[in-house]
Design a protein around this motif. Structure first.
Motif, PDB file in Angstrom:
ATOM      1  N   GLN A  14      23.519 -53.352   6.054  1.00 14.55           N
ATOM      2  CA  GLN A  14      23.168 -51.932   6.216  1.00 14.55           C
ATOM      3  C   GLN A  14      22.113 -51.520   5.188  1.00 14.55           C
ATOM      4  N   ILE A  15      22.235 -52.028   3.979  1.00 16.19           N
ATOM      5  CA  ILE A  15      21.239 -51.737   2.944  1.00 16.19           C
ATOM      6  C   ILE A  15      19.900 -52.352   3.327  1.00 16.19           C
ATOM      7  N   ARG A  16      19.928 -53.595   3.824  1.00 18.96           N
ATOM      8  CA  ARG A  16      18.688 -54.249   4.275  1.00 18.96           C
ATOM      9  C   ARG A  16      18.025 -53.428   5.377  1.00 18.96           C
ATOM     10  N   GLN A  17      18.842 -52.920   6.326  1.00 21.63           N
ATOM     11  CA  GLN A  17      18.298 -52.107   7.415  1.00 21.63           C
ATOM     12  C   GLN A  17      17.610 -50.863   6.865  1.00 21.63           C
ATOM     13  N   SER A  18      18.221 -50.227   5.865  1.00 20.19           N
ATOM     14  CA  SER A  18      17.650 -48.997   5.320  1.00 20.19           C
ATOM     15  C   SER A  18      16.385 -49.268   4.504  1.00 20.19           C
ATOM     16  N   CYS A  19      16.198 -50.500   4.027  1.00 22.24           N
ATOM     17  CA  CYS A  19      15.018 -50.853   3.239  1.00 22.24           C
ATOM     18  C   CYS A  19      13.982 -51.622   4.067  1.00 22.24           C
ATOM     19  N   ALA A  20      14.181 -51.696   5.368  1.00 24.81           N
ATOM     20  CA  ALA A  20      13.277 -52.463   6.229  1.00 24.81           C
ATOM     21  C   ALA A  20      11.863 -51.895   6.193  1.00 24.81           C
ATOM     22  N   ILE A  21      10.909 -52.784   6.395  1.00 25.46           N
ATOM     23  CA  ILE A  21       9.501 -52.386   6.478  1.00 25.46           C
ATOM     24  C   ILE A  21       9.138 -52.317   7.953  1.00 25.46           C
ATOM     25  N   VAL A  22       8.657 -51.150   8.386  1.00 26.09           N
ATOM     26  CA  VAL A  22       8.284 -50.924   9.781  1.00 26.09           C
ATOM     27  C   VAL A  22       6.760 -50.917   9.874  1.00 26.09           C
ATOM     28  N   THR A  23       6.238 -51.781  10.770  1.00 26.17           N
ATOM     29  CA  THR A  23       4.796 -51.916  10.945  1.00 26.17           C
ATOM     30  C   THR A  23       4.444 -51.690  12.411  1.00 26.17           C
ATOM     31  N   PRO A  24       3.503 -50.788  12.699  1.00 23.89           N
ATOM     32  CA  PRO A  24       3.103 -50.590  14.091  1.00 23.89           C
ATOM     33  C   PRO A  24       2.558 -51.894  14.699  1.00 23.89           C
ATOM     34  N   ILE A  25       2.876 -52.133  15.966  1.00 22.25           N
ATOM     35  CA  ILE A  25       2.330 -53.285  16.681  1.00 22.25           C
ATOM     36  C   ILE A  25       1.029 -52.818  17.319  1.00 22.25           C
ATOM     37  N   GLU A  26      -0.063 -53.454  16.954  1.00 21.05           N
ATOM     38  CA  GLU A  26      -1.372 -53.025  17.444  1.00 21.05           C
ATOM     39  C   GLU A  26      -2.034 -54.050  18.344  1.00 21.05           C
ATOM     40  N   ASP A  27      -1.495 -55.279  18.409  1.00 19.62           N
ATOM     41  CA  ASP A  27      -2.163 -56.330  19.175  1.00 19.62           C
ATOM     42  C   ASP A  27      -1.665 -56.459  20.615  1.00 19.62           C
ATOM     43  N   ARG A  28      -0.731 -55.593  21.011  1.00 15.04           N
ATOM     44  CA  ARG A  28      -0.264 -55.579  22.399  1.00 15.04           C
ATOM     45  C   ARG A  28       0.338 -54.226  22.724  1.00 15.04           C
ATOM     46  N   GLN A  29       0.475 -53.936  24.023  1.00 14.68           N
ATOM     47  CA  GLN A  29       0.950 -52.641  24.501  1.00 14.68           C
ATOM     48  C   GLN A  29       2.315 -52.724  25.182  1.00 14.68           C
ATOM     49  N   ASN A  30       2.787 -53.940  25.507  1.00 16.98           N
ATOM     50  CA  ASN A  30       4.027 -54.110  26.274  1.00 16.98           C
ATOM     51  C   ASN A  30       5.224 -54.336  25.359  1.00 16.98           C
ATOM     52  N   ALA A  31       6.318 -53.657  25.675  1.00 17.37           N
ATOM     53  CA  ALA A  31       7.552 -53.796  24.905  1.00 17.37           C
ATOM     54  C   ALA A  31       8.198 -55.147  25.169  1.00 17.37           C
ATOM     55  N   GLN A  32       8.664 -55.776  24.086  1.00 18.65           N
ATOM     56  CA  GLN A  32       9.367 -57.051  24.179  1.00 18.65           C
ATOM     57  C   GLN A  32      10.676 -56.962  23.401  1.00 18.65           C
ATOM     58  N   VAL A  33      11.613 -57.809  23.785  1.00 21.22           N
ATOM     59  CA  VAL A  33      12.878 -57.880  23.054  1.00 21.22           C
ATOM     60  C   VAL A  33      12.557 -58.192  21.595  1.00 21.22           C
ATOM     61  N   GLY A  34      13.183 -57.454  20.690  1.00 21.64           N
ATOM     62  CA  GLY A  34      12.954 -57.610  19.262  1.00 21.64           C
ATOM     63  C   GLY A  34      12.036 -56.539  18.690  1.00 21.64           C
ATOM     64  N   ASP A  35      11.307 -55.828  19.564  1.00 22.17           N
ATOM     65  CA  ASP A  35      10.431 -54.744  19.107  1.00 22.17           C
ATOM     66  C   ASP A  35      11.255 -53.519  18.745  1.00 22.17           C
ATOM     67  N   LEU A  36      10.758 -52.770  17.788  1.00 22.37           N
ATOM     68  CA  LEU A  36      11.299 -51.447  17.475  1.00 22.37           C
ATOM     69  C   LEU A  36      10.559 -50.481  18.390  1.00 22.37           C
ATOM     70  N   VAL A  37      11.269 -49.936  19.376  1.00 17.89           N
ATOM     71  CA  VAL A  37      10.636 -49.082  20.382  1.00 17.89           C
ATOM     72  C   VAL A  37      11.050 -47.629  20.152  1.00 17.89           C
ATOM     73  N   THR A  38      10.073 -46.735  20.334  1.00 15.47           N
ATOM     74  CA  THR A  38      10.348 -45.306  20.286  1.00 15.47           C
ATOM     75  C   THR A  38      10.167 -44.773  21.696  1.00 15.47           C
ATOM     76  N   LEU A  39      11.216 -44.151  22.208  1.00 17.16           N
ATOM     77  CA  LEU A  39      11.219 -43.591  23.555  1.00 17.16           C
ATOM     78  C   LEU A  39      11.406 -42.090  23.477  1.00 17.16           C
ATOM     79  N   SER A  40      10.823 -41.409  24.449  1.00 15.78           N
ATOM     80  CA  SER A  40      11.243 -40.032  24.706  1.00 15.78           C
ATOM     81  C   SER A  40      11.773 -40.065  26.130  1.00 15.78           C
ATOM     82  N   TYR A  41      12.809 -39.288  26.384  1.00 14.69           N
ATOM     83  CA  TYR A  41      13.400 -39.328  27.722  1.00 14.69           C
ATOM     84  C   TYR A  41      14.135 -38.045  28.035  1.00 14.69           C
ATOM     85  N   GLU A  42      14.230 -37.816  29.333  1.00 13.04           N
ATOM     86  CA  GLU A  42      15.056 -36.739  29.856  1.00 13.04           C
ATOM     87  C   GLU A  42      16.237 -37.430  30.511  1.00 13.04           C
TER      88      GLU A  42
END
Length: 188
Positions: A14-42
């Protein structure tokens, strides 16, 4: 009362999760398993829109795809979506089961009818999440301690207190149940 090593490892994770480094993926546009995805939804259930916490109609959520944090039906459909894509995902959720009101964990009852669930999902962002190594640096960065061994000791002590309190609560609950079950009295 000694917490298991598994409990200590989970607290460190849990501590590791809170200290994780998040980096935008810029070399592709398609979501893959393992990606940190941000969704908006209704979200609609049986045709009724479920409002978001902020009172708006659109929810926003960020999770690692493939860690089963989203509904399974949703996870399968998100993989392969491109940033900015909007997709309607519909499915029928089977009746759920829940513990009986008596608290007996082995007894279950149907708590609802099947529900028609519909998500109108937009993939907003993709990122990667890098977890720090379990090390003295993690202990320092998290602010828990100067080194890993001291962090583990502090976590064990905190977990010991939590386990002791949970055991006391279970014991008190069991005593109260016995008192109620073995004594009849009128409620005023």
């Amino acid at each position: 009362v000694t917490p298991s090593e598994k409990m200590v490892d989970e607290a460190i994770d849990q501590i590791r999760q809170s200290c994780a480094i998040v980096t935008p993926i810029e070399d592709r546009q398609n979501a893959q398993v393992g990606d940190l995805v941000t969704l908006s939804y209704e979200l609609s259930i049986n045709g009724k829109v479920v409002p978001a916490r902020n009172g708006q109609t659109r929810h926003q959520e960020t999770q690692v795809l493939g860690e089963n944090k989203f509904a399974p039906e949703l996870e399968a459909e998100i993989a392969g979506m491109t940033i900015g894509e909007e997709k309607t995902i519909s499915f029928v959720r089977a009746p759920t089961k829940s513990p009986e009101a008596s608290g007996a964990e082995d007894e279950t009852v149907v708590s609802s009818e099947p529900r028609n669930v519909q998500y109108l999902v937009t993939l907003e962002k993709l990122a990667s999440k890098t977890l720090p190594e379990v090390s003295d640096d993690l202990a320092k960065e998290s602010g828990f301690a100067e080194n890993l061994e001291d962090m583990k000791r502090q976590l064990r002590e905190a977990l010991e207190g939590r386990v002791k309190k949970e055991n006391e609560n279970r014991h008190t609950t069991a005593i109260l149940k016995e008192l109620v079950n073995n004594n009849s009295f009128d409620v005023p």
